[in-house]
Enzyme design. Structure first.
Site, short mmCIF file in Angstrom:
data_model
loop_
_atom_site.label_atom_id
_atom_site.label_comp_id
_atom_site.label_asym_id
_atom_site.label_seq_id
_atom_site.Cartn_x
_atom_site.Cartn_y
_atom_site.Cartn_z
N THR A 295 0.81 -1.00 -0.27
CA THR A 295 -0.02 -0.24 0.38
C THR A 295 0.59 1.42 0.19
O THR A 295 0.48 1.87 -0.97
CB THR A 295 -0.90 0.36 1.28
OG1 THR A 295 -1.54 -1.03 1.15
CG2 THR A 295 -1.90 1.44 1.44
N GLN A 325 -5.72 -2.25 -2.25
CA GLN A 325 -5.29 -0.87 -2.42
C GLN A 325 -4.50 -0.28 -3.59
O GLN A 325 -3.22 -0.82 -3.99
CB GLN A 325 -4.49 -1.12 -0.73
CG GLN A 325 -5.12 -1.39 0.56
CD GLN A 325 -4.76 -3.51 0.05
OE1 GLN A 325 -4.88 -3.76 -0.95
NE2 GLN A 325 -4.58 -3.60 1.20
N GLN A 347 -10.01 2.24 -3.99
CA GLN A 347 -10.09 1.77 -2.02
C GLN A 347 -8.23 2.75 -1.69
O GLN A 347 -7.20 1.90 -3.02
CB GLN A 347 -9.76 0.24 -1.97
CG GLN A 347 -8.91 -0.61 -0.79
CD GLN A 347 -9.25 -1.78 -0.30
OE1 GLN A 347 -9.44 -2.59 -1.02
NE2 GLN A 347 -8.82 -2.49 0.67
N ASP A 348 -7.51 3.29 -0.65
CA ASP A 348 -7.25 3.68 -0.14
C ASP A 348 -6.54 4.96 -0.80
O ASP A 348 -5.05 4.79 -1.46
CB ASP A 348 -6.12 2.77 0.49
CG ASP A 348 -5.91 1.52 1.15
OD1 ASP A 348 -7.44 1.83 1.48
OD2 ASP A 348 -5.47 0.72 1.27
N ASP A 369 -11.80 2.11 3.43
CA ASP A 369 -11.08 3.40 3.92
C ASP A 369 -9.78 4.29 2.93
O ASP A 369 -8.61 4.49 3.10
CB ASP A 369 -9.86 2.51 4.21
CG ASP A 369 -10.64 1.10 4.35
OD1 ASP A 369 -11.60 1.82 4.87
OD2 ASP A 369 -9.90 -0.07 4.57
N ARG A 437 -14.85 3.58 9.85
CA ARG A 437 -14.00 2.55 11.07
C ARG A 437 -13.23 2.71 11.36
O ARG A 437 -11.69 2.92 11.58
CB ARG A 437 -13.80 1.39 10.57
CG ARG A 437 -12.88 1.05 8.71
CD ARG A 437 -13.29 -0.33 8.13
NE ARG A 437 -12.36 -0.45 7.43
CZ ARG A 437 -12.48 -2.26 6.55
NH1 ARG A 437 -13.06 -3.20 7.08
NH2 ARG A 437 -11.41 -2.18 5.21
N TRP A 439 -8.80 1.29 12.19
CA TRP A 439 -8.16 0.32 11.52
C TRP A 439 -7.39 0.07 12.35
O TRP A 439 -6.37 -0.65 12.67
CB TRP A 439 -6.98 1.68 10.97
CG TRP A 439 -5.92 0.93 10.31
CD1 TRP A 439 -5.88 -0.59 9.58
CD2 TRP A 439 -4.98 1.12 9.51
NE1 TRP A 439 -4.36 -0.65 8.64
CE2 TRP A 439 -4.00 -0.10 8.96
CE3 TRP A 439 -4.25 2.58 9.09
CZ2 TRP A 439 -3.46 1.10 8.27
CZ3 TRP A 439 -3.83 3.17 8.57
CH2 TRP A 439 -2.42 1.70 8.05
#
Length: 533
Positions: A295, A325, A347-348, A369, A437, A439
């Site tokens: 990531t 990610q 994502q990310d 996220d 959320r 992590w």
């Protein structure tokens, strides 16, 4: 992103409470002040403290908490040097590209941890350059985040423990101790430095970022058609890193789509990257975890140098939702500003890795996220667009990564808008969307005076995993005077760590003035900002 094994919540909270109560009353225990055991027993990790104290070549004579703080940072630095040496030796054991990718990240991250600890030690001991307790807490937080990022990279590519040296566990605990010790000083420090302009900004610089003629003042010009100093942005950044001057260095990036990965390295400070507008100057790439990157290393743009400024640029990761990610921008730049920029991915998307960051009038697009990391960061007057995820997925806007109760980090979204993107609007009922959320165990996110559209799930926040109550008692999620059809808090989660904030005093802790000490450095850029609520 995946959760790592974390110290028992009860043990950590007990240590935190004991530490605070004892350290604040240290003046009443003068007869034991010189006793190393006594001092170590008032840290979150006393056995680690004692072991390293007894095996250190330093001679310690403690009379004051400030001496204990310096000593603890020295011990962490010694451990960091050992850990970096161990990481460097892993290269010869790399058997595939996944292992090589994780090793490369970990070597860089451990090196940066050494830099942050050195910077803190010099600032506290010599006061040159000046170092406040808030500065120290920021740099120590970054040092700890670096070690955590190394671990998560191993999980990304399923090479767990391959590049985690034996010294890393002790290093994390030693840094955690320094955060707790410095946290007591921070609690009593007056960080109100409003009106102070850093020496590296002249009056001309303060006017520059708002100027429409900034291109004429550029030190270097990047143009795809050859009408500039360089055709690639990275070439210009590399040239800028070789300069001797510490003043700001403007790189003007003319309109065009630049298909490259860029990196502003840790020694490239005061870089200003100025485009022709977020619709005209675009930096794009397609690295992802699915393609064999961590990531961390998937970022289209990775920013580490101090006081980075970007204006009028779009950062894109085109890997798409199937590749997992895939970061558009990763920033670990202290005192950095992103003004009128756009960040696009799934994502990310936006990795606010560490340090103090400010985003103003920006657009952030993503699914899972997609605003994540462990910086102290404020998003102001920005629009957060949630995109359509894959079938069976749910959207999570934030995933804040605070993993120590003394880290001064958190995500603050202020006076902004949270909306469905164009591709999600027609199918908005088919997908669940949450504000965030947890992590990490002490995840901290606050949304202030922001418009929240109706597509947000009434519960507001999601567990890290559906079957887990991880971090729900130790996180801090808050909402203050938000508005719009999705802003009602009546059906929000009943977690101990969730708060409907009603006090302006509490809400103000997450403003530009208090979360990132913005009054001391943002006025110099002339970027518009709201200091308080």
């Amino acid at each position: 992103m995946r959760r790592n094994t974390i110290m028992s919540t009860k043990v950590r909270l007990f240590a935190t409470l004991i530490f605070f109560s004892s350290m604040l009353s240290f003046a009443a225990s003068k007869s034991t002040e010189a006793n190393i055991t006594w001092w170590c027993n008032h840290t979150p990790h006393p056995s680690t403290c004692m072991y390293h104290m007894s095996h250190s070549h330093h001679h310690f004579s403690l009379k004051h908490r400030s001496q204990f703080r310096i000593m603890s940072i020295q011990l962490a630095l010694q451990s960091a040097l050992i850990a970096q040496c161990q990481v460097s030796q892993f290269e010869q054991n790399c058997e595939n590209q996944n292992q090589k990718a994780v090793w490369s990240d970990c070597l860089k991250l451990h090196s940066n941890t050494i830099l942050q600890l050195n910077r803190t030690l010099i600032g506290l001991e010599k006061k040159r350059p000046p170092c406040t307790d808030l500065d120290a807490q920021t740099w120590l937080s970054t040092a700890l985040t670096n070690i955590q990022t190394c671990r998560t990279g191993s999980l990304d590519l399923k090479v767990t423990d391959f590049t985690m040296p034996a010294a890393s566990k002790n290093l994390s605990e030693l840094i955690s101790n320094t955060l707790a010790i410095n946290g007591v000083s921070l609690a009593t420090e007056d960080n109100n430095t409003q009106g102070y302009f850093p020496s590296w900004f002249s009056g001309q610089n303060r006017r520059l970022l708002q100027s429409t003629s900034i291109a004429a003042k550029a030190n270097l010009v990047v143009s795809k058609n050859g009408f500039g100093n360089f055709r690639t942005i990275q070439a210009a950044i590399d040239a800028a890193s070789k300069r001797m001057s510490r003043t700001r260095f403007i790189i003007y990036v003319k309109r065009g789509v630049y298909r490259e990965n860029i990196e502003v390295r840790v020694n490239s400070n005061n870089i200003w990257l100025v485009g022709d507008g977020l619709r005209r100057t675009i930096i794009t790439s397609s690295r992802s975890v699915g393609a064999g990157y961590t990531t961390y290393s998937s970022a289209t743009a990775g920013i580490d140098g101090l006081r980075f400024v970007a204006r009028g640029i779009t950062f894109v990761n085109t890997a798409g939702p199937l590749k997992g990610q895939a970061v558009a921008l990763r920033s670990a730049s202290d005192l950095s500003v992103f003004y009128r920029c756009s960040f696009q991915g799934y994502q990310d998307t936006l990795f606010v890795h560490s340090q103090r960051q400010f985003y103003r009038e920006c657009y952030i697009f993503g699914t899972i996220d997609f605003i994540f990391g462990n910086a102290a960061v404020v998003f102001q007057n920005s629009i957060i667009y949630v995109r359509k995820p894959l079938k069976g997925q749910a959207n999570m806007i934030t995933a804040q990564g605070r993993n120590d109760p003394f880290q001064n980090t958190g995500i603050s979204i202020h006076n902004s808008q949270i909306l469905p993107a164009r591709d999600l609007k027609p199918v908005v009922q088919a997908f669940q969307t949450y504000l965030g959320r947890p992590w990490m165990q002490y995840s901290r996110t606050v949304i202030l005076q922001t418009y929240i559209d109706s597509f947000i799930n009434p519960s507001g926040w999601s567990p890290w995993l559906r079957t887990s109550n991880f971090a729900q008692d130790t996180l801090y999620y808050g909402e203050y005077k938000n508005f719009g059809p999705g802003s009602s808090t009546k059906r929000r989660v009943a977690w101990k760590g969730y708060h409907v904030i009603t006090s302006p005093g509490v809400a103000s802790r997450f403003t530009v003035r208090n979360l990132i000490a913005g009054d001391s450095w943002l006025p110099a850029t002339k970027v518009p900002f709201t200091s308080g609520l």
